[in-house]
Design a protein around this motif. Sequence first.
Motif, mmCIF file in Angstrom:
data_model
loop_
_atom_site.group_PDB
_atom_site.id
_atom_site.type_symbol
_atom_site.label_atom_id
_atom_site.label_comp_id
_atom_site.label_asym_id
_atom_site.label_seq_id
_atom_site.Cartn_x
_atom_site.Cartn_y
_atom_site.Cartn_z
ATOM 1 N N TYR A 175 0.862 -1.181 0.000
ATOM 2 C CA TYR A 175 0.000 0.000 0.000
ATOM 3 C C TYR A 175 0.896 1.228 0.000
ATOM 4 C CZ TYR A 175 -3.184 -3.596 1.548
ATOM 5 O OH TYR A 175 -3.904 -4.751 1.628
ATOM 6 N N VAL A 176 0.513 2.233 -0.784
ATOM 7 C CA VAL A 176 1.322 3.440 -0.940
ATOM 8 C C VAL A 176 0.434 4.655 -0.693
ATOM 9 C CG1 VAL A 176 2.780 4.739 -2.533
ATOM 10 C CG2 VAL A 176 2.714 2.245 -2.673
ATOM 11 N N ALA A 177 1.011 5.689 -0.059
ATOM 12 C CA ALA A 177 0.253 6.920 0.187
ATOM 13 C C ALA A 177 1.217 8.088 0.350
ATOM 14 C CB ALA A 177 -0.609 6.773 1.439
ATOM 15 N N THR A 178 0.649 9.279 0.304
ATOM 16 C CA THR A 178 1.416 10.498 0.567
ATOM 17 C C THR A 178 0.737 11.273 1.695
ATOM 18 O OG1 THR A 178 0.210 11.753 -1.115
ATOM 19 C CG2 THR A 178 2.260 10.674 -1.809
ATOM 20 N N THR A 179 1.388 12.314 2.128
ATOM 21 C CA THR A 179 0.857 13.177 3.166
ATOM 22 C C THR A 179 -0.531 13.685 2.769
ATOM 23 O OG1 THR A 179 3.115 13.914 3.567
ATOM 24 C CG2 THR A 179 1.355 15.249 4.520
ATOM 25 N N VAL A 180 -1.440 13.686 3.731
ATOM 26 C CA VAL A 180 -2.782 14.243 3.528
ATOM 27 C C VAL A 180 -2.858 15.516 4.359
ATOM 28 C CG1 VAL A 180 -5.261 13.890 3.868
ATOM 29 C CG2 VAL A 180 -3.800 11.964 3.171
ATOM 30 N N ALA A 181 -3.106 16.632 3.688
ATOM 31 C CA ALA A 181 -3.184 17.921 4.386
ATOM 32 C C ALA A 181 -4.425 18.667 3.913
ATOM 33 C CB ALA A 181 -1.928 18.747 4.122
ATOM 34 N N LEU A 182 -5.547 18.346 4.536
ATOM 35 C CA LEU A 182 -6.823 18.993 4.244
ATOM 36 C C LEU A 182 -7.247 19.821 5.455
ATOM 37 C CD1 LEU A 182 -8.702 15.901 2.758
ATOM 38 C CD2 LEU A 182 -7.644 17.773 1.491
ATOM 39 N N PRO A 183 -8.121 20.774 5.261
ATOM 40 C CA PRO A 183 -8.570 21.549 6.417
ATOM 41 C C PRO A 183 -9.175 20.679 7.527
ATOM 42 C CG PRO A 183 -9.205 22.662 4.404
ATOM 43 C CD PRO A 183 -8.659 21.308 4.011
#
Length: 117
Positions: free
Chosen positions: A44-52
């Motif tokens: 599984y691969v992901a990146t940083t999540v930066a939502l309000p």
Amino acid sequence: MSDTSPPVELGPEDAKLVTLARSSRARNGSAEGAAVRDETGRTYVATTVALPSLALTALQAAVAAAVSSGAESLEAAVVVTAATVPSGADTSVAADLKAATLITAAPDGTTTSIVRA
């Protein structure tokens, strides 16, 4: 988990995780990229999540994807980041899934730390 010296060369499966995390980070222009391998070998691969309304490190996002797909533990986890050691949040989420290995790599793919359970 205890710190050990970074290996000179990673095994092929862990090196693949570094490549996947680096690619994902670059493709999305994110601060971090992460890849994990579960107990059955799924990746599984992901990146940083930066939502309000939602903030996750790349590793937290990758672990969330793994858990939502039924993973119960991790063989390995990799974070590609400018930091030289894993964050407290990343160490905690890796421990939650009993990650055997947590590798931190620089954006160029150079291993900067490795933590083994």
